[in-house]
Write a protein that holds these residues in place. Sequence first.
Motif, short mmCIF file in Angstrom:
data_model
loop_
_atom_site.label_atom_id
_atom_site.label_comp_id
_atom_site.label_asym_id
_atom_site.label_seq_id
_atom_site.Cartn_x
_atom_site.Cartn_y
_atom_site.Cartn_z
N PHE A 42 0.82 -1.19 0.00
CA PHE A 42 0.00 0.00 0.00
C PHE A 42 0.86 1.26 0.00
O PHE A 42 1.92 1.29 0.60
N CYS A 92 0.58 3.65 3.90
CA CYS A 92 -0.10 2.94 4.96
C CYS A 92 0.92 2.10 5.69
O CYS A 92 1.99 1.81 5.18
N GLU A 125 -5.28 2.38 6.27
CA GLU A 125 -6.00 1.61 5.26
C GLU A 125 -6.92 0.58 5.91
O GLU A 125 -6.83 0.28 7.10
#
Length: 376
Positions: free
Chosen positions: A14, A17, A223
């Motif tokens: 990600f 994150c 996230e």
Amino acid sequence: MMKWLVVLSALVAFSECIRIPLIRGKTARESLQEKGLWEEYREKYPYSPMVKFEQSGTQSMTNDADLSYYGVISIGNPPQSFSVIFDTGSSNLWVPSVYCNSQACQNHRKYNPQQSSTFKWGQGPLSIQYGTGSMTGQLAYDTVNVGGISVPNQEFGMSRTEAPFLAHMQADGILGLAFQSIASANVLPVFDNMIQQNLVSQSLFSVYLSSNSQQGSEVLFGEIDASHYTGAITWIPLTSATYWQIKMDSVTINGQTVACAGGCQAIIDTGTSLIVGPTNDINNMNSWVGASANQYGQTTVNCQNIQNMPEVTFTLNGHAFTVPASAYVSQYYGSCHTGFGQGGSSQLWILGDVFIREYYAIFNTQDQHIGLAKSV
């Protein structure tokens, strides 16, 4: 409470994150039972789960004698590593330090400010009360690394004294994830600092706890991981932006209200292993599921009867969340126990890891909501 812990991985796929995988370590209870010290400690340090929610000049937290998940962070340059409990029931970060001579500091890693080029002294002392003792220490600033993201100038506590019980814990310290409004010395919590420095893409973090000692538990900052849940996310507004506190309408078994009649308040708390409520309500719940309690409030059930025990339903802000017996009963040392703990006369409930293992939890600081979805 059987709460959380882990070996840290670096920043994952990600963008912006932080994913921290969690593993289950040996609990303090298990460690003490192996040494034949569990009952002695239960009598000497009675379990007081509600002490963390008593407001005072000093932020208080609890230790329910059964923490079990941890994650590794680092502090300083060059980095010094520590395992910490990620606790939504408190707001301060603290770790043992070289200034501590307590037994608990002798068998845990200790932060040495003289070995960090980015260390700065903070303003004043830190004192935190636990259900089984307390810690005291000194505030400091340094760079904190969580999951590969560096948070510069993070204020934290260096312990000078720690309660004897902490010597039996796997984790070195605690990283609080509740709101700044309840932080000791008004310290800016780590996640709030991440948000202020634009280190995460969203002002939320999510928690997945696996069951039965399986790997895969994690805290994900910024996230939501859809692979950890099924169905829709139910969003519940906070009733207080202090702890992660929400409205609970009732607790029912077989359609009958057995606790929280007329409504009550509940905390979603990753730092508590059990589901904790008022003593009378918990006794009623245990009676309904066929459990008996000893003098320490520990409940026992027939291990052969788990499949016949009823589900327990917690209705939160009009939404029903069911916990089956396979989730609220645990087995260790040849006996089976329910995960319902007595909280004294307080009407506040704690929905700890017994509940969170069943429901993926999302903590949204900006909108002040908690999201819950069925874990997979």
